[in-house]
Write a protein that holds these residues in place. Structure first.
Motif, PDB file in Angstrom:
ATOM      1  N   UNK A 137       0.854  -1.180   0.000  1.00 51.69           N
ATOM      2  CA  UNK A 137       0.000   0.000   0.000  1.00 51.69           C
ATOM      3  C   UNK A 137       0.893   1.233   0.000  1.00 51.69           C
ATOM      4  N   UNK A 138       0.673   2.117  -0.971  1.00 51.44           N
ATOM      5  CA  UNK A 138       1.470   3.338  -1.086  1.00 51.44           C
ATOM      6  C   UNK A 138       0.722   4.498  -0.431  1.00 51.44           C
ATOM      7  N   UNK A 139       1.439   5.252   0.408  1.00 49.95           N
ATOM      8  CA  UNK A 139       0.852   6.426   1.049  1.00 49.95           C
ATOM      9  C   UNK A 139       1.818   7.597   0.943  1.00 49.95           C
ATOM     10  N   UNK A 151      -3.675   7.729   1.326  1.00 49.08           N
ATOM     11  CA  UNK A 151      -3.500   6.545   0.486  1.00 49.08           C
ATOM     12  C   UNK A 151      -3.473   6.964  -0.975  1.00 49.08           C
ATOM     13  N   UNK A 152      -2.534   6.371  -1.716  1.00 51.98           N
ATOM     14  CA  UNK A 152      -2.375   6.659  -3.139  1.00 51.98           C
ATOM     15  C   UNK A 152      -2.823   5.467  -3.984  1.00 51.98           C
ATOM     16  N   UNK A 153      -3.203   5.763  -5.227  1.00 51.87           N
ATOM     17  CA  UNK A 153      -3.498   4.692  -6.175  1.00 51.87           C
ATOM     18  C   UNK A 153      -2.216   3.947  -6.522  1.00 51.87           C
ATOM     19  N   UNK A 154      -2.330   2.893  -7.274  1.00 53.38           N
ATOM     20  CA  UNK A 154      -1.174   2.077  -7.619  1.00 53.38           C
ATOM     21  C   UNK A 154      -0.150   2.817  -8.473  1.00 53.38           C
ATOM     22  N   UNK A 208      -8.786  -1.010  -0.625  1.00 54.09           N
ATOM     23  CA  UNK A 208      -7.612  -0.176  -0.880  1.00 54.09           C
ATOM     24  C   UNK A 208      -6.889  -0.642  -2.141  1.00 54.09           C
ATOM     25  N   UNK A 209      -6.223   0.282  -2.823  1.00 49.49           N
ATOM     26  CA  UNK A 209      -5.518  -0.070  -4.062  1.00 49.49           C
ATOM     27  C   UNK A 209      -4.160  -0.710  -3.783  1.00 49.49           C
ATOM     28  N   UNK A 210      -4.166  -2.003  -3.523  1.00 47.49           N
ATOM     29  CA  UNK A 210      -2.941  -2.730  -3.204  1.00 47.49           C
ATOM     30  C   UNK A 210      -2.225  -3.185  -4.460  1.00 47.49           C
ATOM     31  N   UNK A 211      -0.898  -3.239  -4.383  1.00 45.51           N
ATOM     32  CA  UNK A 211      -0.092  -3.964  -5.357  1.00 45.51           C
ATOM     33  C   UNK A 211       0.128  -5.346  -4.754  1.00 45.51           C
ATOM     34  N   UNK A 246       5.714   6.422   1.105  1.00 46.02           N
ATOM     35  CA  UNK A 246       6.110   5.292   1.943  1.00 46.02           C
ATOM     36  C   UNK A 246       5.251   4.100   1.540  1.00 46.02           C
ATOM     37  N   UNK A 247       5.788   2.911   1.687  1.00 45.61           N
ATOM     38  CA  UNK A 247       5.087   1.702   1.289  1.00 45.61           C
ATOM     39  C   UNK A 247       4.913   0.814   2.515  1.00 45.61           C
ATOM     40  N   UNK A 248       3.675   0.397   2.744  1.00 47.41           N
ATOM     41  CA  UNK A 248       3.358  -0.476   3.862  1.00 47.41           C
ATOM     42  C   UNK A 248       3.115  -1.873   3.304  1.00 47.41           C
ATOM     43  N   UNK A 249       3.775  -2.859   3.888  1.00 47.59           N
ATOM     44  CA  UNK A 249       3.638  -4.245   3.434  1.00 47.59           C
ATOM     45  C   UNK A 249       2.685  -4.967   4.379  1.00 47.59           C
TER      46      UNK A 249
END
Length: 92
Positions: free
Chosen positions: A6-8, A15-18, A34-37, A60-63
């Protein structure tokens, strides 16, 4: 096992889109996903997250695991802007 990225925005947490640039706004109450990769391994997740923050340090990217349990957060080299206060701040 699948891992979700998840990108923020680093400074606000929005929260950001992919694509990593546009803000995610869930106006539709029926679709709040949420727009997850999605990646298949933790090594691939960490490598892709590091690649994202290297390209854009304001992100920042949350895993997460596939059960949406947070594993870790990867930050870029974000440097916050310097806040210069006016003279009237002395009185507060």
């Amino acid at each position: 096992m699948k891992y979700l990225l998840l990108q923020t925005k680093y400074e606000t947490g929005h929260v950001l889109h992919t694509d990593g640039f546009t803000l995610f706004q869930h106006q539709d109450k029926s679709n709040t996903m949420c727009p997850y990769l999605i990646v298949s391994s933790i090594e691939e997740a960490e490598k892709q997250a590091q690649s994202i923050v290297n390209k854009n340090p304001n992100v920042e990217v949350i895993i997460f695991t596939e059960n949406e349990e947070c594993i870790k957060t990867i930050h870029g080299d974000y440097i916050p802007p310097i806040i210069i206060k006016d003279k009237w701040w002395k009185f507060w």
